[in-house]
Write an enzyme that holds these catalytic residues in place. Structure first.
Site, PDB file in Angstrom:
ATOM      1  N   SER A 105      17.638 -44.233 -45.338  1.00  0.00           N
ATOM      2  CA  SER A 105      16.529 -44.799 -46.103  1.00  0.00           C
ATOM      3  C   SER A 105      15.422 -43.746 -46.204  1.00  0.00           C
ATOM      4  O   SER A 105      15.546 -42.660 -45.630  1.00  0.00           O
ATOM      5  CB  SER A 105      16.031 -46.068 -45.427  1.00  0.00           C
ATOM      6  OG  SER A 105      15.642 -45.767 -44.111  1.00  0.00           O
ATOM      7  N   LEU A 140      14.563 -41.795 -48.629  1.00  0.00           N
ATOM      8  CA  LEU A 140      14.887 -40.526 -49.292  1.00  0.00           C
ATOM      9  C   LEU A 140      14.014 -40.295 -50.521  1.00  0.00           C
ATOM     10  O   LEU A 140      14.007 -39.207 -51.094  1.00  0.00           O
ATOM     11  CB  LEU A 140      16.360 -40.498 -49.719  1.00  0.00           C
ATOM     12  CG  LEU A 140      17.390 -40.466 -48.597  1.00  0.00           C
ATOM     13  CD1 LEU A 140      18.799 -40.422 -49.172  1.00  0.00           C
ATOM     14  CD2 LEU A 140      17.163 -39.260 -47.697  1.00  0.00           C
ATOM     15  N   ILE A 145      24.246 -55.266 -45.614  1.00  0.00           N
ATOM     16  CA  ILE A 145      24.689 -56.618 -45.982  1.00  0.00           C
ATOM     17  C   ILE A 145      23.716 -57.216 -46.994  1.00  0.00           C
ATOM     18  O   ILE A 145      24.095 -57.822 -47.990  1.00  0.00           O
ATOM     19  CB  ILE A 145      24.759 -57.511 -44.723  1.00  0.00           C
ATOM     20  CG1 ILE A 145      25.898 -57.036 -43.825  1.00  0.00           C
ATOM     21  CG2 ILE A 145      24.952 -58.988 -45.102  1.00  0.00           C
ATOM     22  CD1 ILE A 145      26.029 -57.790 -42.526  1.00  0.00           C
ATOM     23  N   LYS A 194      26.159 -30.301 -45.714  1.00  0.00           N
ATOM     24  CA  LYS A 194      27.341 -31.157 -45.579  1.00  0.00           C
ATOM     25  C   LYS A 194      27.387 -32.238 -46.664  1.00  0.00           C
ATOM     26  O   LYS A 194      26.415 -32.971 -46.855  1.00  0.00           O
ATOM     27  CB  LYS A 194      27.318 -31.841 -44.201  1.00  0.00           C
ATOM     28  CG  LYS A 194      27.561 -30.858 -43.070  1.00  0.00           C
ATOM     29  CD  LYS A 194      28.924 -30.229 -43.259  1.00  0.00           C
ATOM     30  CE  LYS A 194      29.525 -29.606 -42.062  1.00  0.00           C
ATOM     31  NZ  LYS A 194      30.800 -28.937 -42.397  1.00  0.00           N
ATOM     32  N   LYS A 223      29.898 -34.642 -46.842  1.00  0.00           N
ATOM     33  CA  LYS A 223      30.679 -35.830 -46.464  1.00  0.00           C
ATOM     34  C   LYS A 223      29.868 -37.134 -46.510  1.00  0.00           C
ATOM     35  O   LYS A 223      30.359 -38.140 -47.031  1.00  0.00           O
ATOM     36  CB  LYS A 223      31.311 -35.604 -45.080  1.00  0.00           C
ATOM     37  CG  LYS A 223      32.400 -36.604 -44.721  1.00  0.00           C
ATOM     38  CD  LYS A 223      33.679 -36.425 -45.514  1.00  0.00           C
ATOM     39  CE  LYS A 223      34.590 -35.407 -44.848  1.00  0.00           C
ATOM     40  NZ  LYS A 223      35.738 -35.038 -45.674  1.00  0.00           N
ATOM     41  N   CYS A 283     -13.459 -52.583 -49.038  1.00  0.00           N
ATOM     42  CA  CYS A 283     -13.130 -53.938 -48.601  1.00  0.00           C
ATOM     43  C   CYS A 283     -13.674 -54.188 -47.185  1.00  0.00           C
ATOM     44  O   CYS A 283     -14.882 -54.300 -47.033  1.00  0.00           O
ATOM     45  CB  CYS A 283     -11.638 -54.179 -48.729  1.00  0.00           C
ATOM     46  SG  CYS A 283     -11.291 -55.913 -49.040  1.00  0.00           S
ATOM     47  N   GLY A 340     -14.181 -52.112 -45.056  1.00  0.00           N
ATOM     48  CA  GLY A 340     -15.115 -50.991 -44.860  1.00  0.00           C
ATOM     49  C   GLY A 340     -16.490 -51.327 -45.414  1.00  0.00           C
ATOM     50  O   GLY A 340     -17.523 -50.996 -44.824  1.00  0.00           O
ATOM     51  N   HIS A 360     -10.606 -52.731 -54.319  1.00  0.00           N
ATOM     52  CA  HIS A 360      -9.802 -51.561 -53.930  1.00  0.00           C
ATOM     53  C   HIS A 360      -9.677 -50.585 -55.106  1.00  0.00           C
ATOM     54  O   HIS A 360      -8.723 -50.689 -55.883  1.00  0.00           O
ATOM     55  CB  HIS A 360      -8.400 -52.011 -53.509  1.00  0.00           C
ATOM     56  CG  HIS A 360      -8.385 -52.788 -52.237  1.00  0.00           C
ATOM     57  ND1 HIS A 360      -8.107 -52.213 -51.019  1.00  0.00           N
ATOM     58  CD2 HIS A 360      -8.647 -54.093 -51.992  1.00  0.00           C
ATOM     59  CE1 HIS A 360      -8.182 -53.131 -50.075  1.00  0.00           C
ATOM     60  NE2 HIS A 360      -8.502 -54.288 -50.643  1.00  0.00           N
ATOM     61  N   GLU A 397      -8.720 -47.632 -55.068  1.00  0.00           N
ATOM     62  CA  GLU A 397      -7.581 -46.717 -54.897  1.00  0.00           C
ATOM     63  C   GLU A 397      -6.351 -47.151 -55.692  1.00  0.00           C
ATOM     64  O   GLU A 397      -5.531 -46.322 -56.070  1.00  0.00           O
ATOM     65  CB  GLU A 397      -7.228 -46.570 -53.405  1.00  0.00           C
ATOM     66  CG  GLU A 397      -6.637 -47.805 -52.705  1.00  0.00           C
ATOM     67  CD  GLU A 397      -7.677 -48.771 -52.147  1.00  0.00           C
ATOM     68  OE1 GLU A 397      -8.834 -48.744 -52.637  1.00  0.00           O
ATOM     69  OE2 GLU A 397      -7.342 -49.575 -51.253  1.00  0.00           O
TER      70      GLU A 397
HETATM   71  N1  GLN Z   1     -10.219 -58.830 -43.851  1.00  0.00           N
HETATM   72  C1  GLN Z   1     -11.169 -58.770 -44.913  1.00  0.00           C
HETATM   73  C2  GLN Z   1     -11.091 -59.998 -45.809  1.00  0.00           C
HETATM   74  O1  GLN Z   1     -10.091 -60.680 -45.835  1.00  0.00           O
HETATM   75  C3  GLN Z   1     -11.021 -57.499 -45.713  1.00  0.00           C
HETATM   76  C4  GLN Z   1      -9.712 -57.357 -46.400  1.00  0.00           C
HETATM   77  C5  GLN Z   1      -9.390 -55.955 -46.834  1.00  0.00           C
HETATM   78  O2  GLN Z   1      -9.958 -54.982 -46.334  1.00  0.00           O
HETATM   79  N2  GLN Z   1      -8.450 -55.802 -47.748  1.00  0.00           N
HETATM   80  O3  GLN Z   1     -11.999 -60.286 -46.515  1.00  0.00           O
END
Ligand code: GLN
Length: 537
Positions: A14, A16, A150, A188, A190, A382, A384, A508, A510
């Site tokens: 797994s 890869l 499986i 290898k 195989k 979040c 943070g 978020h 990101e």
């Molecule tokens: N635990 C926090 C909440 O539920 C922050 C969640 C998070 O950081 N994605 O509000």
């Protein structure tokens, strides 16, 4: 053009990089002008990865429509710059749930419900769903796990049946590992032969074999694999260990992956892929003009995949500044008042990561205080952001026992509190505030400077929020709410008046950073780190 289907399976081991190979092929096809989407079928029983601990399966990626999905979907979006959705990630759990619900409604009219055909039909329906609206020329389906498991059997069986139905409108790609044996100094083949044999036992002949390898595959090795696995030698391709995952599309182009796929599907290969923007990105990635040191304070730091999207967003934001971001992960549980200076003094910016539960929260709060007091660029995502508000309430407003009710349900100062809508929920899975929500940004704020617009959409995954009853006190003392969700009256962005770059976001960012379009928050955060470094000189 009718939708074509590409199946990607994996063998030998797994991890890869099926996700990266799938995303790379999608990138090449898109660069030829085709519309492409990718889906991941995961053979585990959880309905989605939302309830999985990040140590189990890495980050949980959230889509625009609020699906909690596998982190590979993050790669798909970052490579393709097109949003994915719930339909792009399906687990065994979801398949069974759907079938069992149909059975309870009597939809099977008295039949015995079985793995074949009912489960395999349901899998096929999910595979074809993305192609059914005519939006895509290609649907790439990645099957999680390794052949021979499986759990993955019904998925491979569904592919076997679909290959009969689709004929040349589908291609099967198998990713394997060609290990290097130090003792004999040889690569290898195989394990690859065995893996293909397992796939053949289940009735699927791969058209293309991609071999992960540390060293170049010689022609004779390619021929050997071709001979034993019934494929053309030119369809045995290598995927050499790369410096960056963003090298892989160009590597696979060199191997002819997109060209062979088109050939097998009898599609004339007219446009060569246009990857100029990709090459520019890679050039800037490899030849940065400056560098900064940023730390991520979090609790899952032993596992890089736990913060995958943040890690990638820093790469994109770094490239946008032609600056290398050296990102260190710091365990928040090991940060105390006494050692915070020692731990964080060498960084040009501090990010406090998202998270759940009590573990490591005090260390996060201490890190926020350090960034606030030392005027170090700060980004809180979040949890943070919530830590930034708690820190301000404790150390500036003087509410020493201020906390989030997630961590201390009986705090006298619930500065972060559970959302009204969340209070009566009894189920954990899929019940947070999830997916994309609008946010209105105040003018003359740092957020406005960063986004350059008033109305934005960002993705969420949380249950708790800033308690509005403290808002005016926070603002009077210099913590401003500069992003608000008007419909729900929720604070989405906070920043500090008296700090060069201090911003916390309840969402978020990101998840939305891609190669084509880096996220402005990360771009500006890296820039702030650069400025901080230059000023400190
Ligand atoms: N635990 C926090 C909440 O539920 C922050 C969640 C998070 O950081 N994605 O509000």
């Amino acid at each position: 053009m009718d939708t074509r289907y590409i199946f990607v399976t994996g063998g030998v081991a797994s991890s890869l990089g099926k996700g990266i190979i799938s995303a790379s092929l999608a990138t090449l096809l898109k660069a030829r002008g085709y519309s492409v989407t990718i889906q991941k079928l995961d053979p585990y029983i959880n309905i989605d990865p939302g309830t999985l601990n990040p140590y189990e399966h890495g980050e949980c990626y959230v889509t625009e429509d609020g699906a909690e999905t596998d982190l590979d979907l993050g790669h798909y979006e970052r490579f393709l710059n097109t949003p994915t959705s719930q339909a792009n990630n399906v687990t065994t759990g979801r398949i069974y749930k759907n079938v069992i619900e149909k059975e309870r409604k009597g939809e099977f009219l008295g039949q015995t419900v079985q793995v074949i055909p009912h489960i395999t039909d349901e899998i096929q329906q999910h595979i074809k769903l993305l192609g059914s609206n005519g939006n895509y020329d290609f649907v790439i389906t990645e099957i999680g796990g390794t052949v021979g498991d499986i759990e993955s059997f019904p998925f491979i069986e569904a592919i076997r049946q679909l290959r009969w139905e689709l004929g040349v409108k589908c291609v099967s790609i198998h990713l394997t590992l060609v290990p290097f044996l130090k003792a004999t100094g040889e690569l290898k083949t195989k394990p690859t032969q065995h893996s293909v044999k397992t796939l053949l036992e289940q009735g699927v002949q791969p058209d293309i074999i991609v071999c992960r390898t540390e060293y170049e595959l010689s022609d004779s090795l390619r021929q050997k694999i071709a001979l034993f696995c019934n494929v053309q030698p030119r369809c045995v391709m290598q995927s050499l260990d790369a410096e960056s995952i963003y090298d892989v599309p160009l590597q696979m182009q060199k191997e002819g992956l997109d060209r062979e796929v088109l050939k097998i599907m009898q599609i004339p290969s007219i446009n060569e892929p246009n990857l100029i923007y990709w090459e520019n990105f890679l050039h800037k990635l490899k030849f940065p003009k400056s560098s900064v040191r940023i730390c991520l304070v979090g609790k899952y730091v032993e596992l890089r995949d736990a913060y995958k999207s943040i890690n990638e967003a820093f790469i994109h934001g770094g490239v946008a500044n032609e600056c290398k971001v050296n990102l260190d992960y710091i365990q928040s549980e090991q940060i105390y008042k006494e050692n915070v200076h020692e731990k964080l003094k060498d960084y040009h910016a501090i990010l406090v990561a998202p998270g759940f539960g009590e573990r490591g929260v005090e260390g996060k709060i201490i890190s926020v205080q350090y960034a606030r007091e030392k005027q170090i660029p700060f980004l809180g995502i979040c949890l943070g952001m919530q830590c930034a508000v708690i820190e301000f309430a404790r150390n500036v407003l003087g509410y020493k026992e201020a906390h989030s009710t997630e961590i201390n349900p009986t705090t006298p100062y619930p500065i972060i509190d559970i959302m009204e809508k969340q209070k009566d929920l009894t189920e954990t899975g899929g019940t947070m505030r999830l997916g994309s929500y609008p946010c209105e940004i105040k003018e003359n704020s740092l957020a406005h400077q960063i986004y350059g617009q008033k109305h934005i959409f960002e993705r969420h995954r949380h249950r708790y929020e800033l308690n509005n009853s403290y808002l005016s006190e926070l603002e009077t003392n210099g913590m401003l709410a500069t992003g608000i969700n008007r419909n729900q009256n929720l604070v989405e962005i906070i920043e500090l008046e008296s700090h060069p770059f201090f911003i916390g976001v309840q969402f978020h960012p990101e998840y939305k950073s891609t190669i084509e379009k880096h996220h402005p928050l990360f771009g500006h955060f890296v820039k702030a780190a650069k400025d901080f470094k230059n000023k400190a000189k």
